[in-house]
Design an enzyme around this catalytic site. Structure first.
Site, PDB file in Angstrom:
ATOM      1  N   ASN A  39       9.679  28.218  26.589  1.00  0.00           N
ATOM      2  CA  ASN A  39       8.966  28.108  25.308  1.00  0.00           C
ATOM      3  C   ASN A  39       8.205  29.367  24.905  1.00  0.00           C
ATOM      4  O   ASN A  39       7.120  29.284  24.328  1.00  0.00           O
ATOM      5  CB  ASN A  39       7.966  26.942  25.334  1.00  0.00           C
ATOM      6  CG  ASN A  39       8.680  25.632  25.291  1.00  0.00           C
ATOM      7  OD1 ASN A  39       9.348  25.277  26.259  1.00  0.00           O
ATOM      8  ND2 ASN A  39       8.569  24.914  24.195  1.00  0.00           N
ATOM      9  N   LYS A 127      18.658  25.049  33.832  1.00  0.00           N
ATOM     10  CA  LYS A 127      18.749  26.370  33.209  1.00  0.00           C
ATOM     11  C   LYS A 127      18.100  27.430  34.092  1.00  0.00           C
ATOM     12  O   LYS A 127      18.629  28.523  34.288  1.00  0.00           O
ATOM     13  CB  LYS A 127      18.070  26.366  31.835  1.00  0.00           C
ATOM     14  CG  LYS A 127      18.234  27.676  31.096  1.00  0.00           C
ATOM     15  CD  LYS A 127      17.150  27.946  30.108  1.00  0.00           C
ATOM     16  CE  LYS A 127      15.967  28.631  30.753  1.00  0.00           C
ATOM     17  NZ  LYS A 127      14.924  29.035  29.824  1.00  0.00           N
ATOM     18  N   HIS A 147      19.281  28.698  22.666  1.00  0.00           N
ATOM     19  CA  HIS A 147      20.184  29.464  21.784  1.00  0.00           C
ATOM     20  C   HIS A 147      21.651  29.180  22.109  1.00  0.00           C
ATOM     21  O   HIS A 147      22.464  28.938  21.214  1.00  0.00           O
ATOM     22  CB  HIS A 147      19.877  30.960  21.906  1.00  0.00           C
ATOM     23  CG  HIS A 147      18.440  31.274  21.640  1.00  0.00           C
ATOM     24  ND1 HIS A 147      17.886  31.190  20.385  1.00  0.00           N
ATOM     25  CD2 HIS A 147      17.438  31.609  22.473  1.00  0.00           C
ATOM     26  CE1 HIS A 147      16.606  31.481  20.451  1.00  0.00           C
ATOM     27  NE2 HIS A 147      16.301  31.738  21.713  1.00  0.00           N
TER      28      HIS A 147
END
Ligand code: SF4
Length: 237
Positions: A39, A127, A147
Site C-alpha cells: 500500500n 505476492k 498492477h
C-alpha cells in the site's frame, strides 16, 4: 500461438531490449522490503527499508528494538503499526525456529516448499513470497501485485477479484522461463499505457487481444480530448 505468448511477443516489441534478470539479493532483506512496500510507492518503501538498515546494526537489533523505534524508522511508508508489528513478530518467530536470522537455507528448497514455509508468518502473503523467489532466489515466478492483477484481468487471461486468485489462475498458464519476463513487461506496460486511470487504449498494441469492456470508450475519449495547445512552442519562438 496462444494468447499469453502473443501478449509476450507484442510487449517485447513495445519494450525492445528489456531482458530482466532476477537479482540475487539477500532473501530476508527482500522479504522485509516487500512487506514494507504494501500500500505504498516504491520510493517510500525503499526509504523505510534504508532507514531500518541505517538505524539498526542488523535484523537481530530490529527484533530486539522497542516497537516505537521500529515504527519511527518506517513511518514514511504508512501502515506503520501493522508493518512494525508484523516485522518484529516475524523476526522473533524466525529466530526461535531457525536459531538465526537468515533465510539462505531457502536456496535449496523448491518453490512450493518456500511458499509453504513463509506463508506461516503473519503479514507475509503469496505476492511477498513470489518477490522473494524472483528478486533474491532467481526463480522464474510471476509476482502479482495490484498492477499485474489489473492488467491480466483487463486482458482476459484471468478473471478474479483479488491478486491472490489471479496468481492461482495464471501461474501455470505462463510458459516456463517466461514468467518473470511477463511480470516485468506488464509492470512497464501498466505504467506507460494500461494505466489504472485513463488507460491509453487508442495507442495500445494489445487492443485486439484485450477483453476490457471499456476499451472502446477509452480509445474514443483519447481521440475526443483536445490536443495540447502550442503556446509553449510560441513562447520559445
Ligand atoms: S486496450 Fe486498454 S485496457 Fe486493454 S490492454 Fe490496452 S490499454 Fe489496457
Amino acid at each position: 500461438m496462444d494468447k499469453i505468448n502473443q501478449i509476450i511477443e507484442l510487449l517485447r516489441e513495445e519494450f525492445p531490449g528489456l531482458d530482466p534478470k532476477p537479482s540475487k539479493a539477500d532473501p530476508l532483506d527482500i522479504l522485509i522490503a516487500t512487506m514494507l512496500s504494501q500500500n505504498t510507492t516504491d520510493k517510500t518503501s525503499y526509504r523505510a527499508f534504508m532507514n531500518l538498515k541505517n538505524n539498526f546494526k542488523d535484523w537481530d537489533a530490529v527484533m530486539d528494538a522497542p516497537l516505537n523505534k521500529i515504527r519511527d524508522s518506517i513511518r514514511v511508508c504508512g501502515l506503520t503499526n501493522q508493518k512494525a508489528l508484523s516485522i518484529k513478530n516475524m523476526l522473533k518467530e524466525m529466530k526461535k525456529k531457525y536459531g538465526r536470522l537468515s533465510l539462505n537455507f531457502l536456496k535449496k528448497k523448491s518453490d512450493d516448499e518456500i511458499y509453504e514455509e513463509l506463508l506461516q508468518y503473519n503479514g507475509v502473503g503469496v505476492k511477498t513470497i513470489s518477490c522473494v523467489l524472483a528478486f533474491s532466489l532467481g526463480r522464474d515466478v510471476f509476482p502479482v501485485d495490484t498492477h499485474v492483477h489489473r492488467l491480466t484481468n483487463r486482458l482476459g487471461i484471468a478473471k478474479a477479484v483479488t491478486p491472490v486468485k489471479t496468481f492461482e489462475q495464471v501461474k501455470d498458464k505462463i510458459p516456463e522461463g517466461k514468467k518473470f519476463l511477463l511480470h516485468t513487461l506488464l509492470i512497464r506496460f501498466g505504467r506507460k499505457v494500461c494505466r489504472s486511470v485513463n488507460p491509453l487504449c487508442g495507442k495500445c498494441r494489445l487492443y485486439d487481444l484485450c477483453s476490457f469492456k471499456e476499451k472502446e470508450f477509452y480509445a474514443m475519449k483519447e481521440q475526443a480530448e483536445p490536443k495540447e495547445n502550442n503556446f509553449i512552442i510560441l513562447e520559445h519562438v
